[in-house]
Enzyme design. Structure first.
Site, mmCIF file in Angstrom:
data_model
loop_
_atom_site.group_PDB
_atom_site.id
_atom_site.type_symbol
_atom_site.label_atom_id
_atom_site.label_comp_id
_atom_site.label_asym_id
_atom_site.label_seq_id
_atom_site.Cartn_x
_atom_site.Cartn_y
_atom_site.Cartn_z
ATOM 1 N N CYS A 85 -1.630 72.139 0.428
ATOM 2 C CA CYS A 85 -3.004 71.221 0.328
ATOM 3 C C CYS A 85 -3.417 70.156 0.464
ATOM 4 O O CYS A 85 -4.908 70.271 1.129
ATOM 5 C CB CYS A 85 -2.790 72.177 -0.946
ATOM 6 N N ASP A 96 4.811 27.651 -24.453
ATOM 7 C CA ASP A 96 5.593 27.519 -23.096
ATOM 8 C C ASP A 96 5.074 25.723 -22.273
ATOM 9 O O ASP A 96 3.408 25.988 -22.473
ATOM 10 C CB ASP A 96 5.443 28.121 -21.134
ATOM 11 N N ASP A 147 2.865 32.132 -18.768
ATOM 12 C CA ASP A 147 2.143 32.466 -18.040
ATOM 13 C C ASP A 147 2.071 33.846 -17.315
ATOM 14 O O ASP A 147 1.755 33.440 -16.696
ATOM 15 C CB ASP A 147 1.754 30.722 -16.374
ATOM 16 N N ASP A 176 7.208 33.034 -16.867
ATOM 17 C CA ASP A 176 8.186 32.721 -18.139
ATOM 18 C C ASP A 176 8.162 34.593 -18.341
ATOM 19 O O ASP A 176 8.852 35.335 -20.261
ATOM 20 C CB ASP A 176 7.442 32.852 -19.266
#
Lengths: 743, 118
Positions: free
Chosen positions: A19, A429, A627, A631
């Site tokens: 289809c 961080d 970020d 990380d």
């Protein structure tokens, strides 16, 4: 230039891959179509070219399938609002009709003015029976049909309870009118008014609840409202205003001062400042120049720019934010699971309690038994409210997630929202999270005094690296117009530095550990390195052919609000840990400036998640803020991973919570909103549990042996109607929540 | 007479337990990749859907019930949810790799359905 018109269709009737080809062929045969692709899973088709939606729909229908145009989110919302308004009015109308019939009867009952069940009085009751049947059908028909459909599916819901409660009352009353002698004279009381007023109250409650629920999705509506309806497109050198759906990819758009940005794009001419607060929560306008990205829904402040469309329709950052918030609003945290399990068993359990109530009053109740049996059984059915229980969690999640979005905090799901309220430790961080993440060279210490050569060699070597420090060194070399030389045999030593060959010389660049591992004597530079590190600068050692050449100092400025945000975290009772691959002296210098509780320095990238696990093993509930790219494993390991986005980049998959602006305040905002939302859920669940677990026994007549009091079924109906409204209203209080502390 | 009424009430309790908890309605086997689910009158029809493991199944929810309870369908264990437009349809595509039973409900848990993956 091509007018790249993109139309999205919903295609029905496709049952196999064959289809897909048939629909695609039919679309491609339409004049003006450049490209057509059908998505079988979504049952949609994307068509590009200069054609109308109607011509495409005709073609698909002619091929034996069904099609409809899929429009933007704002139109969907308009339709939804219109449908809701109609439904709201219907509910009110039904409530009013039922109240008009029920209220006079109720008042007559209160005043003791009910006609007797004989002579003309009986005729009056016949009339009332017919009238109340009409009300039950008109105002309460949906409860009866819903109850029947549920029953056939072995399911029971609120409709079942209402239909059984009011239906029993009506049938009993009709029997009394038809054959009064069926029961003793003192039990010849009818309950038409109760049945009708209960229906009125429940319809009114549903209408009010619907209004209140509309407010819970205001955050989404506000986001959708950011999308402008038209855009100014440059076509064939002419600027024309076109509907937003007609903007194609790669088209050039003109943006004038004060205008909302229509689609995501990149500035190709001019400069301006853009207010992105509505998406990121960042109050300061952001400067934009050639090459910078623009996000749909944000507002151009001052300049006029030309930009190229890079993402349109449902692909824009705004559309993806809306989708993410919607998904999160519909998810359920663990706290709601128990309520879910109870809700699944609730209605049949109430039915059983109703039968047990019947048995208790039938066997042990005073005369007239039949009247007591009826009132208590009906009241049990009416007072039980599974809706309040089922709504308690999702409605607060809905408001909480929406509230967070207002602050530029995207919460992925209800689970993340719940866990964020339970955190004990936040690991940050350093680079890009506490600091700007844009390090710059601050000092060059060359042993031989030749700073140019030191920088040139280092920059040539770093050209192959992707580390943020490398970018700083290369940028410094470019500023000084130093020519970079070809590097050979380059290799990165994770967490330590890089090495390679430039002009036949073996270059080594990195930290002190790398130098000592490679037996390079850096003793002459150690004092300098310590001095730099003490000033929060990272000393990068450079050696040529195994001989120490000098130090390049790189510093990453601390974000202006990091210190304040860390203080807020500590005030909220959280321990703040800073994690970095940087050397200990530099890390501690940064830590002193921002005031974190603990520093984990010299951690290799691969070890970050182990450090998170270590904290978890000490019983801490840990959030990791990073970020989102470098990380990712640590974010995934943490109980809650926060990804600090850059501007409107929301494509951060590994995070539970995405902060759309770089500020650490977002972490505190998210935690405070989560705590408030979880508190709200607990209030709702507590309220719903208490309501049902006190309401049902009282309705069953538990107080009767001690006080002689029974609950009136009409009061039970009012309580039931109010219970879900109370839950929704309590959740709505979250809309006024504001995070504490100076931001 | 009283004994008979007591007996009938106990039978009724038995019936409630059997009908709502023990007796399972027949599921619809999703032989095709797509299946329509009608959302109306407090129930999903069909409410039990059997699908084969490893296949992508598309559930096409067609909402006829205007009540706000019907506006969302949530597959809590699968982390999937969708808003259902009134008098319209919404496709939810699911790739089910694990065997098991996965409930789908409305926000309040009153509309209930089950996906059985075999």
């Amino acid at each position: 230039m091509n007018k790249a018109n993109v139309i999205k269709l919903s295609v029905g009737g496709m049952s196999c891959a064959g289809c897909v080809a048939a629909v695609e062929d039919s679309l491609k045969a339409v004049a003006g179509v450049e490209q057509a692709s059908v998505n079988f899973v979504e049952h949609t088709a994307d068509v590009t070219g200069s054609m109308t939606a109607a011509s495409l729909i005709d073609a698909v229908v002619a091929a034996g399938y069904e099609a409809a145009e899929l429009k933007g989110t704002d139109e969907e919302t308009d339709e939804k609002q219109a449908a809701e308004l109609i439904y709201y009015r219907q509910l009110l109308k039904k409530a009013v009709v039922a109240a008009v019939v029920g209220a006079p009867l109720f008042l007559m009952g209160l005043l003791g003015a009910m006609p007797a069940m004989s002579g003309g009085g009986r005729l009056f009751w016949f009339f009332v029976a017919v009238l109340s049947l009409f009300v039950l059908i008109y105002s309460g028909g949906r409860f009866f049909s819903g109850a029947w459909k549920s029953f056939r599916n072995h399911n029971a819901n609120m409709d079942t309870l209402i239909a059984l409660g009011t239906g029993t009352a009506w049938i009993y009353s009709v029997l009394i009118v038809l054959v009064p002698t069926l029961v003793p004279e003192q039990a010849q009381h009818v309950y038409f008014e109760a049945a009708v007023i209960i229906i009125a109250l429940i319809n009114l409650g549903s209408a009010l609840e619907m209004r209140a629920r509309g407010k819970t999705s205001e955050a989404i509506k506000r986001l959708i409202g950011l999308q402008p309806k038209t855009a100014r497109v440059v076509r064939n050198g002419q600027e024309v205003d076109v509907p937003i759906e007609q903007v194609g990819l790669d088209e050039t758009l003109r943006l004038r001062p004060g205008e909302k940005i229509a689609v995501d794009g990149v500035v190709i001419e001019g400069h301006s400042s853009v207010d992105e607060a509505m998406l990121t929560g960042e109050p300061m306008p952001v400067a934009k120049q050639v090459g910078d990205e623009l996000a749909a829904g944000t507002i151009n402040k001052s300049g006029t720019v030309l930009f190229r469309a890079t993402r349109i329709g449902k692909d824009t950052a705004l559309a993806r934010i809306i989708e993410m918030v919607r998904q999160a609003q519909n998810s359920k945290p663990a706290i709601g699971r128990l309520a879910d399990r109870i809700a699944a068993l609730f209605v049949p359990t109430v039915l059983i309690i109703a039968v047990l109530t019947f048995l208790a009053w039938f066997n042990f109740g005073p005369e007239p038994r039949v009247a007591y049996v009826l009132v208590t059984t009906m009241t049990v059915l009416i007072i039980a409210c599974p809706c309040a229980l089922g709504l308690a969690t999702p409605i607060s999640i809905m408001v909480g997630v929406g509230k967070a979005a207002e602050y530029g905090v995207l919460i992925r799901n209800g689970e993340a929202l719940q866990r964020a309220g339970q955190l004990t430790t936040v690991v940050l961080d350093k680079t890009g999270t506490v600091t700007e993440g844009r390090p710059a060279v601050t000092e060059l210490v060359a042993l031989d005094g030749d700073q140019q050569r030191l920088l040139q060699l280092a920059a040539s070597l770093e050209a192959g690296s992707e580390h943020p420090l490398a970018e700083a060194i290369i940028a410094a070399a470019r500023e000084r117009h130093l020519e970079l030389q070809l590097v050979q045999n380059f290799s990165a030593i994770a967490g330590h530095g890089v090495q390679g060959e430039v002009n036949g010389q073996r270059l080594l660049l990195g930290n002190e550990k790398l130098m000592s591992e490679q037996q390079v004597d850096v003793s002459t530079g150690l004092d300098q390195a310590q001095r730099l590190a003490g000033q929060a600068q990272t000393p990068v050692f450079v050696a040529v052919d195994g001989v120490y050449l000098g130090i390049i100092a790189v510093a990453d400025p601390i974000k202006v609000d990091s210190k304040l945000a860390i203080e807020r975290l500590q005030r909220a009772g959280l321990k703040v840990v800073m994690l970095t691959g940087d050397n200990r002296a530099t890390a501690e210098a940064v830590a002193r400036q921002v005031g974190v509780d603990e520093v984990l320095a010299e951690v290799l990238p691969g070890d970050k998640s182990d450090k998170v696990a270590e904290l978890q093993s000490r019983g801490e509930v840990v959030a990791m803020v990073g970020d989102g790219i470098n990380d990712a494993p640590a974010l995934a390991r943490a109980d809650v991973g926060f990804a600090i986005g850059s501007g409107t980049d929301v494509a951060i998959e590994s995070a539970d919570i995405t902060l759309m602006r770089g500020s650490l305040h977002g972490v505190v905002d998210a935690i405070e909103i989560s705590k408030a939302a979880v508190r709200n859920i607990k209030q709702n669940l507590f309220g719903a549990f208490i309501y049902n677990s006190l309401g049902i026994p009282v309705a069953a007549g538990l107080l009767f042996p001690f006080t002689g009091l029974l609950l009136n079924p009409v009061i039970a109906g009012a309580a039931m109607a109010m219970s879900s409204l109370t839950v929704v209203s309590n959740a709505n209080r979250l809309r006024w929540f504001e995070p504490k502390g100076k931001r | 007479m009283d004994g008979l009424i007591n007996l009938l009430a106990l039978v009724l309790i038995g019936f409630i337990v059997w009908w709502f908890w023990l007796a399972r309605s027949q599921g619809v086997q999703a032989k095709q990749e797509a299946i329509d689910v009608i959302v109306d009158g407090g129930v999903y029809t069909p409410a039990i859907i059997e699908v084969s493991r490893g296949h992508t199944v598309v559930l096409n929810f067609i909402r006829r019930d205007a009540s706000p309870c019907a506006e969302r369908v949530i597959f809590a264990e699968l982390g999937v949810s969708a808003e259902l437009p009134l008098a319209g349809s919404k496709q939810v595509a699911l790739k089910l790799d694990d065997e098991g039973e996965f409930e789908f409900t409305c926000q309040m848990g009153m509309y209930r359905g089950k996906l059985i993956v075999k």
